[in-house]
Structure formats: structure tokens, C-alpha cells
Design an enzyme around this catalytic site. Structure first.
Site, PDB file in Angstrom:
ATOM      1  N   ASP A 188       0.846  -1.182   0.000  1.00  0.00           N
ATOM      2  CA  ASP A 188       0.000   0.000   0.000  1.00  0.00           C
ATOM      3  C   ASP A 188       0.886   1.239   0.000  1.00  0.00           C
ATOM      4  O   ASP A 188       2.116   1.142   0.086  1.00  0.00           O
ATOM      5  CB  ASP A 188      -0.959   0.024   1.205  1.00  0.00           C
ATOM      6  CG  ASP A 188      -0.229  -0.294   2.506  1.00  0.00           C
ATOM      7  OD1 ASP A 188       0.901   0.204   2.686  1.00  0.00           O
ATOM      8  OD2 ASP A 188      -0.779  -1.038   3.336  1.00  0.00           O
ATOM      9  N   ASP A 224       1.206   5.078   1.815  1.00  0.00           N
ATOM     10  CA  ASP A 224       0.754   6.012   2.844  1.00  0.00           C
ATOM     11  C   ASP A 224       1.167   7.426   2.470  1.00  0.00           C
ATOM     12  O   ASP A 224       2.213   7.647   1.853  1.00  0.00           O
ATOM     13  CB  ASP A 224       1.346   5.649   4.201  1.00  0.00           C
ATOM     14  CG  ASP A 224       0.837   4.295   4.707  1.00  0.00           C
ATOM     15  OD1 ASP A 224      -0.265   3.899   4.290  1.00  0.00           O
ATOM     16  OD2 ASP A 224       1.543   3.657   5.504  1.00  0.00           O
ATOM     17  N   ASP A 273      10.910   5.011  13.036  1.00  0.00           N
ATOM     18  CA  ASP A 273      11.672   3.923  13.638  1.00  0.00           C
ATOM     19  C   ASP A 273      13.019   3.674  12.971  1.00  0.00           C
ATOM     20  O   ASP A 273      14.078   3.787  13.590  1.00  0.00           O
ATOM     21  CB  ASP A 273      10.834   2.641  13.685  1.00  0.00           C
ATOM     22  CG  ASP A 273      10.198   2.292  12.344  1.00  0.00           C
ATOM     23  OD1 ASP A 273      10.513   2.939  11.327  1.00  0.00           O
ATOM     24  OD2 ASP A 273       9.377   1.347  12.310  1.00  0.00           O
TER      25      ASP A 273
END
EC number: 2.7.7.19
Length: 492
Positions: free
Chosen positions: A75, A77, A154
Site C-alpha cells: 500500500d 501512505d 523507527d
């Protein structure tokens, strides 16, 4: 050297202390393969509309990373400087979700595009690191700049922004170079990052295995140092991560990585205690252990288009613990002994009651598969109709293969043949066209009712969806509006 030279130029106590390229380094189309035509057309429409209303917007995270690695993203984002309420005023087909950090899901037919606002860094990132301080992020609704948003993600490989206006990649943290060198590295101080969100340690191992990356020494050292921080992670997030791992076809390798990085000394520790006692080189020889062999066989079956439920994987992980409890059951109470042995790990996982009961039935019925007498056909048929039979059979079969137990393999073959004789009913889930043992295609399986298939014990159903198991993750579904995990989805 580049990092050190930049470090001396930066002001203390600012986001620049974390960034390698504080102004953002742009990589244009002559240095990378990503083009706007590779991006989901609805994500592109969202960005164009945000631009039209005067906002910044980029593709971010896993979509950019996967395209640079030559993989098909599951996907795309979007990240923007528009707040959730401002986004909602622009798009009618959206909803705001999340407790820890508000994001927007823009709904299209059959899919969801996730749009998040640039986030700011936690205040403790600008303070001196205190070893005893609790850095766990419990609430995080502060918006920030693109630089802050990149610094608080992260891993460097998940912090790249793709600008559709000129096909450029904006890099603040050195993620582009890390992708070129196939390296997984935490942004900023890994000790603080892992204590802010302990699940990042598990995700580091998962990404390294699935993407073929090497965890850099500083990150690996910090994982081993902070492994016990995982006890602070919410059980719902951990269950979500385990279920994602089970869909990857690489569960055995990911668990091997977890063992090598000392995570299994904390995660599911009761399940691995027996093997760790027997084998001082548990981490390096994980795939040679009984549990490692079982997981490798399950991965192989999935790759051959067999259908395995999450409950089968949990049972494979807990088999040694259950077996040990059955050898010393008190007063002959089989179910009571299983409950006593498994309850500590159920509590640690936060296992739902229905899944606990199902796993107990799976283990309690294992001995039943040794009874293959033809004169008990009616009893066998009754056993096959149990709602847990499918899971129990595959646990028995995989254990038999892993232990190379000829007698158990013969029993498994008996039940396998009987399964093939059953017709496929209209509402059963097909086997994905995979070829099963004996060279037969298709083949019947015990029928499962709709509620059971779609619940926690249901089979994995996403392998034929766009971006499903091919990339090691499940396609995004429309989550509950009160999801607390939304602020970590950008890195999947």
C-alpha cells in the site's frame, strides 16, 4: 565521518542532533527508479488535492522503501502538514481514527489510503539520556515539521519521502544510502527509540529477514540490551505482530532472528524454556530445534498453498510445553494439566478466551489421531466434524514430520486420505490451487462456518489479494475507528 562532521555543526537540543541531512537531501529521478506512474492513482489524487489547498504532501514509509528495493508495495501512505480536521474538510470519503495519534483513513472502493500529519519529537529527545527513565510513549498527538517527523520514525529505511511533483526522494536520515547498502539502522539513539516503542525490536528482526537486510551493530546491540522492555508492550500489538509474521512464509527465519537477538528469552519464554535448557546455542541453532523444524515445515506448507490458521502456529510454538505437561499430568486430568501449563503464556499474550479453549482442544485431541481402526468409522466421522479438527490435524501432521515419527506419519496419512474424500461445500475456503501430498489437486476439507472462518481461528484469506502474502504482510483493511496502533502503520 560524514555523520561526525554534521554533528559538530548542529545546535545542541534541536532536531538537527538526530538528522544526518538537516535540510533534506534530494535524490532526483536520474539516481533512483521510482516514478509517479508506480504510485497508486488514488494516493496521487489525494496528494494533488492537498497541494491544491496549499498543503505539503508526500508518499512516505514502506511504499517508498519497497519500490527502492525492487519490491511491490502492499500500500501507499501519505504524510502532510494538514491536520486531521483540515483533511476532513477537504475529503468527504474519510474518517479520523486513532487514540495515541490521530490519523485519517480516506476510503475508496475496496481499499483505504492512510494519511497522517507530520509528528513532532517527544520532549525527552532533547534532554540528556537517563538510564532509569521510562520513555514509553503512551500518548502522542503533537504535530510537527517534516524534519521532526523523519527524526521520530523507527528505521532510516522507513523515513524517506517521495515527492510526486518532480519524482524526487527527500532524505533527512540517511535512509537512501542504507537501502543501497542493505542495512537496517535505527534513527537516533536506539536505546531511546526501543524504550519509546519496544515493538520496534521485533519489527527490526522481521524487516531484516523479509527485506534481506543486515541489522547494524549498534541496533543489534541495543536490541539485546533492551529486550526486556518488550514486557511493557501492549498484548494487542504483540498479537497483531505475531499474526503478521505467521502470514509471511518466513516465520521460522524470523523466529531464528528473534532467538539470535535474545528476544525469545522474553517473548513466549515459557514455550522455549525446554529447548533453551537443552541447547546452549539455542539462537544460532534454532532451526535445528524441534520448534524450529515445526515452523520451517509450516512455512513450506504455506508456500505450497496449504491453508494454516494462526491457531496452528500458536500450537506449534506451544507443543513442547503442552507435551511436557501431559507427561506429568496429575490425577489423569488431561485438560486440567494443559490449562495449568498454558495459562501463564496465555496471560502474557492476552489470548482471547475462545482461542484458549480452541488450543486446549487441539492439544487434548492429539492422541486421538493414533486411532485409525476402520471398525470405528462412525467415531472417526464424529471426530472430523469437530470445529477444531482441522487445526488439530495439521498440528499432529507437522509434529510427525518434524520428529520423523514413522508411526505418527502413517496415522497422519490415514486422516489425510479421509479428508480428501470429503466434498468441497459451497461456503468452504478453497486450498489456493496448491498440490497436496499424493499429487491430488484441490481436495475437500472440513467445512467451516462463516463466523469461525472470519474470527481469530479462521484461515488466512489474504493470499490472493493485491499486496498480500507475497510481500509478507496483509493488505490494509478498514480498521476499527478506535485503533490505538495507527501511528505505527507507516513502516509496515
Amino acid at each position: 565521518m560524514k555523520f561526525l562532521s554534521n554533528l559538530f555543526k548542529k545546535k545542541i537540543g534541536s532536531v538537527d542532533d538526530i538528522l544526518i541531512y538537516p535540510e533534506g537531501r534530494r535524490f532526483y529521478r536520474d539516481s533512483h527508479p521510482i516514478r509517479k506512474t508506480m504510485i497508486d492513482e488514488d494516493a496521487v489524487k489525494i496528494i494533488h488535492r492537498l497541494h491544491k489547498f496549499g498543503y505539503k504532501a508526500y508518499i512516505v514509509g514502506g511504499g517508498v522503501r519497497d519500490l527502492l528495493l525492487g519490491r511491490k508495495p502492499k500500500d501507499f501512505d501519505v504524510v502532510t502538514n494538514a491536520t486531521p480536521n483540515q483533511i476532513k474538510k477537504i475529503f468527504n470519503n474519510c474518517r479520523i481514527i486513532g487514540r495515541r495519534f490521530k490519523i485519517v483513513h480516506i476510503l475508496f472502493k475496496g481499499k483505504v489510503i492512510e494519511v497522517s500529519t507530520f509528528r513532532s519529537l517527544p520532549e525527552h529527545r532533547f534532554e540528556k539520556h537517563v538510564e532509569e527513565q521510562d520513555y514509553l510513549i503512551k500518548r502522542d498527538n503533537k504535530f510537527g515539521t517534516p524534519q521532526e517527523d523523519a527524526a521520530r520514525r523507527d528505521f532510516t529505511i522507513n523515513a524517506l519521502y517521495y515527492d510526486i511533483r518532480n519524482d524526487s526522494i527527500v532524505d533527512y536520515v540517511g535512509g537512501y544510502e542504507d537501502i543501497q547498502s542493505r542495512q537496517l539502522r535505527v534513527i537516533g539513539n536506539p536505546d531511546i527509540s526501543f524504550r519509546e516503542d519496544p515493538v520496534r525490536m521485533l519489527r527490526a528482526v522481521k524487516f531484516a529477514v523479509l527485506l534481506g537486510l543486515k541489522i547494524d551493530k549498534g541496533t543489534s546491540k541495543s536490541i539485546k540490551k533492551n529486550a526486556y522492555e518488550l514486557e511493557k508492550a501492549s498484548s494487542s500489538r504483540m498479537l497483531e505482530e505475531y499474526n503478521k509474521i505467521f502470514r509471511t512464509w518466513r516465520t521460522s527465519l524470523i523466529f531464528q532472528g528473534m532467538a539470535q537477538n535474545s528476544l525469545l528469552e522474553v517473548l513466549l519464554k515459557e514455550a522455549f524454556e525446554r529447548e533453551r535448557r537443552k541447547n546452549p546455542d539455542f539462537g544460532e541453532k534454532f532451526l535445528e530445534t524441534r520448534v524450529g523444524k515445526r515452523l520451517a515445515i509450516a512455512d513450506k506448507l504455506l508456500s505450497e498453498r496449504e491453508e494454516l490458521t494462526p491457531q496452528i502456529f500458536y500450537a506449534l510454538l506451544f507443543s513442547d510445553l503442552a507435551e511436557e505437561s501431559l507427561t506429568k499430568k496429575s490425577g489423569g486430568h488431561l485438560v486440567a494439566s494443559l490449562k495449568l501449563a498454558l495459562e501463564p503464556i496465555f496471560q502474557r499474550l492476552g489470548t482471547p478466551k475462545k482461542d484458549k479453549e480452541r488450543l486446549i482442544k487441539v492439544f487434548a485431541s492429539q492422541e486421538r489421531f493414533t486411532h485409525i481402526e476402520d471398525d470405528k468409522a462412525s467415531q472417526n466421522n464424529f471426530f472430523r466434524k469437530k470445529d477444531f479438527f482441522y487445526d488439530a490435524f495439521y498440528v499432529y501432521k507437522i509434529n510427525a514430520i518434524a520428529d520423523n515419527n514413522d508411526k505418527a506419519l502413517q496415522s497422519a496419512f490415514f486422516w489425510e486420505i479421509s479428508l480428501r474424500k470429503r466434498p468441497v461445500l459451497p461456503n468452504s475456503i478453497g486450498g489456493g490451487g496448491g498440490r497436496r501430498e499424493g499429487g491430488q489437486q484441490g481436495g475437500g476439507r472440513p467445512n467451516r462456518n462463516r463466523k469461525e472462518r472470519e474470527g481469530g481461528g479462521g484461515r488466512f484469506k489474504d493470499r490472493n489479494r493485491k499486496g498480500g502474502r507475497q510481500n509478507g504482510e496483509q493488505s490494509k483493511q478498514q480498521p476499527e475507528s478506535n485503533s490505538e496502533n495507527s501511528d505505527f502503520n507507516e513502516s509496515d
